[in-house]
Write a protein that holds these residues in place. Structure first.
Motif, PDB file in Angstrom:
ATOM      1  N   ILE A  23       0.768  -1.368  -0.050  1.00 11.96           N
ATOM      2  CA  ILE A  23      -0.319  -0.214   0.185  1.00 11.96           C
ATOM      3  C   ILE A  23       0.865   0.630   0.170  1.00 11.96           C
ATOM      4  N   ARG A  24       2.040   1.347   0.489  1.00  6.31           N
ATOM      5  CA  ARG A  24       2.995   1.907   1.227  1.00  6.31           C
ATOM      6  C   ARG A  24       3.419   2.851  -0.675  1.00  6.31           C
ATOM      7  N   THR A  25       3.964   1.527  -1.403  1.00  3.06           N
ATOM      8  CA  THR A  25       4.880   2.191  -1.858  1.00  3.06           C
ATOM      9  C   THR A  25       4.039   1.770  -3.455  1.00  3.06           C
ATOM     10  N   GLU A  26       2.533   0.924  -3.500  1.00  2.00           N
ATOM     11  CA  GLU A  26       2.371   0.847  -4.730  1.00  2.00           C
ATOM     12  C   GLU A  26       0.543   1.618  -4.973  1.00  2.00           C
ATOM     13  N   GLY A  27       0.357   2.031  -3.590  1.00  2.94           N
ATOM     14  CA  GLY A  27      -0.955   2.697  -3.399  1.00  2.94           C
ATOM     15  C   GLY A  27      -1.855   1.697  -2.705  1.00  2.94           C
ATOM     16  N   PHE A  28      -2.808   2.320  -2.428  1.00  2.18           N
ATOM     17  CA  PHE A  28      -4.240   1.536  -1.896  1.00  2.18           C
ATOM     18  C   PHE A  28      -4.967   0.289  -2.667  1.00  2.18           C
ATOM     19  N   TRP A  29      -4.955   0.710  -3.883  1.00  2.61           N
ATOM     20  CA  TRP A  29      -6.105  -0.583  -4.190  1.00  2.61           C
ATOM     21  C   TRP A  29      -5.132  -1.458  -4.970  1.00  2.61           C
ATOM     22  N   ARG A  30      -3.932  -1.588  -4.342  1.00  6.88           N
ATOM     23  CA  ARG A  30      -2.864  -2.593  -5.480  1.00  6.88           C
ATOM     24  C   ARG A  30      -3.690  -4.043  -4.961  1.00  6.88           C
ATOM     25  N   PRO A  31      -3.355  -3.885  -3.619  1.00  8.31           N
ATOM     26  CA  PRO A  31      -3.654  -5.739  -3.707  1.00  8.31           C
ATOM     27  C   PRO A  31      -5.143  -5.632  -4.008  1.00  8.31           C
ATOM     28  N   LEU A  32      -5.830  -5.295  -4.455  1.00  6.43           N
ATOM     29  CA  LEU A  32      -7.040  -5.295  -5.081  1.00  6.43           C
ATOM     30  C   LEU A  32      -7.251  -5.918  -6.306  1.00  6.43           C
ATOM     31  N   ARG A  33      -5.574  -5.194  -7.230  1.00  7.82           N
ATOM     32  CA  ARG A  33      -5.230  -5.929  -9.008  1.00  7.82           C
ATOM     33  C   ARG A  33      -5.545  -7.360  -9.437  1.00  7.82           C
ATOM     34  N   GLY A  34      -6.369  -7.404  -9.946  1.00  2.57           N
ATOM     35  CA  GLY A  34      -7.111  -8.537 -10.676  1.00  2.57           C
ATOM     36  C   GLY A  34      -8.308  -9.778 -10.311  1.00  2.57           C
ATOM     37  N   LEU A  35      -8.809  -8.070  -9.198  1.00  2.00           N
ATOM     38  CA  LEU A  35     -10.359  -8.659  -8.745  1.00  2.00           C
ATOM     39  C   LEU A  35     -11.237  -9.104 -10.171  1.00  2.00           C
ATOM     40  N   ASN A  36     -11.731  -7.931 -10.592  1.00  2.00           N
ATOM     41  CA  ASN A  36     -12.574  -8.197 -11.667  1.00  2.00           C
ATOM     42  C   ASN A  36     -12.612  -9.566 -12.890  1.00  2.00           C
ATOM     43  N   VAL A  37     -11.049 -10.117 -12.933  1.00  2.00           N
ATOM     44  CA  VAL A  37     -11.314 -10.951 -13.813  1.00  2.00           C
ATOM     45  C   VAL A  37     -11.521 -11.918 -12.685  1.00  2.00           C
ATOM     46  N   MET A 101       2.205  -9.310  -9.707  1.00  2.00           N
ATOM     47  CA  MET A 101       3.716  -9.169  -9.366  1.00  2.00           C
ATOM     48  C   MET A 101       3.874  -7.620  -9.371  1.00  2.00           C
ATOM     49  N   TYR A 102       5.197  -8.581  -8.461  1.00  3.91           N
ATOM     50  CA  TYR A 102       5.908  -6.293  -8.557  1.00  3.91           C
ATOM     51  C   TYR A 102       6.082  -5.847 -10.024  1.00  3.91           C
ATOM     52  N   ASN A 103       5.593  -4.595  -9.633  1.00  2.00           N
ATOM     53  CA  ASN A 103       5.779  -3.769 -10.998  1.00  2.00           C
ATOM     54  C   ASN A 103       5.495  -4.342 -12.366  1.00  2.00           C
ATOM     55  N   SER A 104       4.447  -5.015 -12.619  1.00  3.81           N
ATOM     56  CA  SER A 104       3.505  -5.533 -13.387  1.00  3.81           C
ATOM     57  C   SER A 104       3.410  -4.684 -14.764  1.00  3.81           C
ATOM     58  N   PRO A 105       3.946  -5.309 -15.247  1.00  5.02           N
ATOM     59  CA  PRO A 105       3.796  -3.708 -17.227  1.00  5.02           C
ATOM     60  C   PRO A 105       1.971  -4.340 -17.580  1.00  5.02           C
ATOM     61  N   HIS A 106       1.478  -5.325 -17.007  1.00  2.00           N
ATOM     62  CA  HIS A 106      -0.092  -5.124 -17.389  1.00  2.00           C
ATOM     63  C   HIS A 106      -0.802  -4.260 -15.983  1.00  2.00           C
ATOM     64  N   ARG A 107      -1.730  -3.264 -16.744  1.00  2.00           N
ATOM     65  CA  ARG A 107      -2.464  -1.805 -16.749  1.00  2.00           C
ATOM     66  C   ARG A 107      -3.949  -2.937 -16.141  1.00  2.00           C
ATOM     67  N   SER A 108      -4.545  -3.552 -17.077  1.00  2.86           N
ATOM     68  CA  SER A 108      -5.605  -3.863 -16.542  1.00  2.86           C
ATOM     69  C   SER A 108      -5.670  -5.489 -17.619  1.00  2.86           C
ATOM     70  N   ALA A 109      -7.041  -6.132 -16.827  1.00  2.92           N
ATOM     71  CA  ALA A 109      -6.781  -7.858 -17.469  1.00  2.92           C
ATOM     72  C   ALA A 109      -7.052  -7.768 -18.322  1.00  2.92           C
ATOM     73  N   LEU A 110      -8.649  -7.156 -19.330  1.00  4.93           N
ATOM     74  CA  LEU A 110      -7.568  -6.661 -21.372  1.00  4.93           C
ATOM     75  C   LEU A 110      -6.981  -6.597 -21.450  1.00  4.93           C
ATOM     76  N   SER A 111      -5.694  -6.139 -21.218  1.00  7.91           N
ATOM     77  CA  SER A 111      -4.349  -5.797 -21.786  1.00  7.91           C
ATOM     78  C   SER A 111      -3.287  -6.586 -22.049  1.00  7.91           C
ATOM     79  N   CYS A 112      -3.873  -7.123 -19.899  1.00  3.13           N
ATOM     80  CA  CYS A 112      -2.970  -8.206 -19.771  1.00  3.13           C
ATOM     81  C   CYS A 112      -3.030  -9.810 -20.404  1.00  3.13           C
ATOM     82  N   ILE A 113      -4.519  -9.691 -20.884  1.00  2.47           N
ATOM     83  CA  ILE A 113      -5.013 -11.152 -21.887  1.00  2.47           C
ATOM     84  C   ILE A 113      -5.033 -10.972 -23.863  1.00  2.47           C
ATOM     85  N   ARG A 114      -4.596  -9.579 -23.628  1.00  4.33           N
ATOM     86  CA  ARG A 114      -3.707  -9.605 -24.620  1.00  4.33           C
ATOM     87  C   ARG A 114      -2.434  -9.926 -25.435  1.00  4.33           C
ATOM     88  N   THR A 115      -1.490  -9.048 -24.208  1.00  8.28           N
ATOM     89  CA  THR A 115      -0.015  -9.416 -24.002  1.00  8.28           C
ATOM     90  C   THR A 115      -0.258 -11.301 -24.089  1.00  8.28           C
TER      91      THR A 115
END
Length: 266
Positions: A23-37, A101-115
């Protein structure tokens, strides 16, 4: 916490410490990344999971001529349900873990799937499927057998009892999670294809296969490596399985009761 060779900025020693640092280094919402998928996959996956389990359990108890609950029938039914569940959840798990993953290049679930689709193909979404099944079949067997056993002890009449469903579900999930942590570490490595770890192990290209994952984990971290993140996994699975069973048992009771009431003569 299961990362074999994490970035120095992503080294965690405890669950609370990890959460605070993320939370301190990556932001408050970081632990919820990937929730939508995960939410998209969880609905159909769990629908097939419980439907298959109930039908297989009922059929196998008849086949085994067992009057009550057969632990063997429960274990086999849980294993069969896992095949359907993981076919849906494995791709969602791949996307979720890559985004987390730390410093993940993927900004959204859709962009991750495409990549992933463009660079690694469809196979990437199922690279850990056999490992996932190897983990989840014993996980679900332990989970279902323990849940049914505990229900026999605390709720022998098998009526709707929210407290018993929560306690039995939580304990069953905790035991199954602890027992299968080594397989989960290997699955995470296959899903994330952790670059720093693969480079350190002199692996070029992509890592595939459960045996290769087991060898890589041992080579990099020894026996303790198989139990990385076990505490977090147990803490995650206890409320997860408790909620899952209590919600399932509620709707099972509610829908059965409603069905009987609609059939009753006026």
């Amino acid at each position: 916490m299961q990362s074999l060779n994490p970035d120095p900025k992503a080294q965690y020693t405890s669950i609370y410490g990890a959460l605070k640092k993320i939370i301190r280094t990556e932001g408050f919402w970081r632990p919820l990344r990937g929730l939508n998928v995960m939410m998209m996959g969880a609905g159909p996956a769990h629908a097939m999971y419980f439907a298959c389990y109930e039908n297989m359990k009922r059929t196998l108890n008849v086949v085994f001529h067992h009057q009550g609950n057969s632990h063997l029938a429960n274990g086999i039914a849980g294993s069969m349900a896992t095949l359907l569940h993981d076919a849906v959840m494995n791709p969602a798990e791949v996307v979720k873990q890559r985004m987390q993953m730390y410093n993940s290049p993927h900004r959204s679930a859709l962009s991750c799937i495409r990549t992933v689709w463009r660079t690694e193909g469809l196979r990437a979404f199922y690279r850990s499927y056999t490992t996932q099944l190897t983990m989840n079949i014993p996980f679900q067997s332990i989970h279902f057998i323990t849940y049914e056993f505990l229900q026999e002890q605390v709720n022998p009449h098998r009526g709707y009892n929210p407290q018993s469903h929560i306690i039995s579900g939580g304990l069953a999930g905790a035991l199954a999670a602890a027992a299968t942590t080594p397989l989960d570490v290997c699955k995470t490595l296959l899903n994330t294809q952790e670059n720093m770890a693969l480079n350190l192990a002199n692996i070029s290209g992509r890592l595939s296969g459960m045996a290769n994952a087991f060898r890589t984990v041992y080579r990099l971290n020894g026996l303790p490596g198989y139990f990385k993140g076990m505490q977090a996994r147990v803490v995650y699975q206890m409320p997860s399985t408790a909620i899952s069973w209590s919600v399932y048992e509620f709707f099972k009771y509610f829908l059965t009761k409603h069905k009987l009431e609609t059939r009753a003569p006026y």
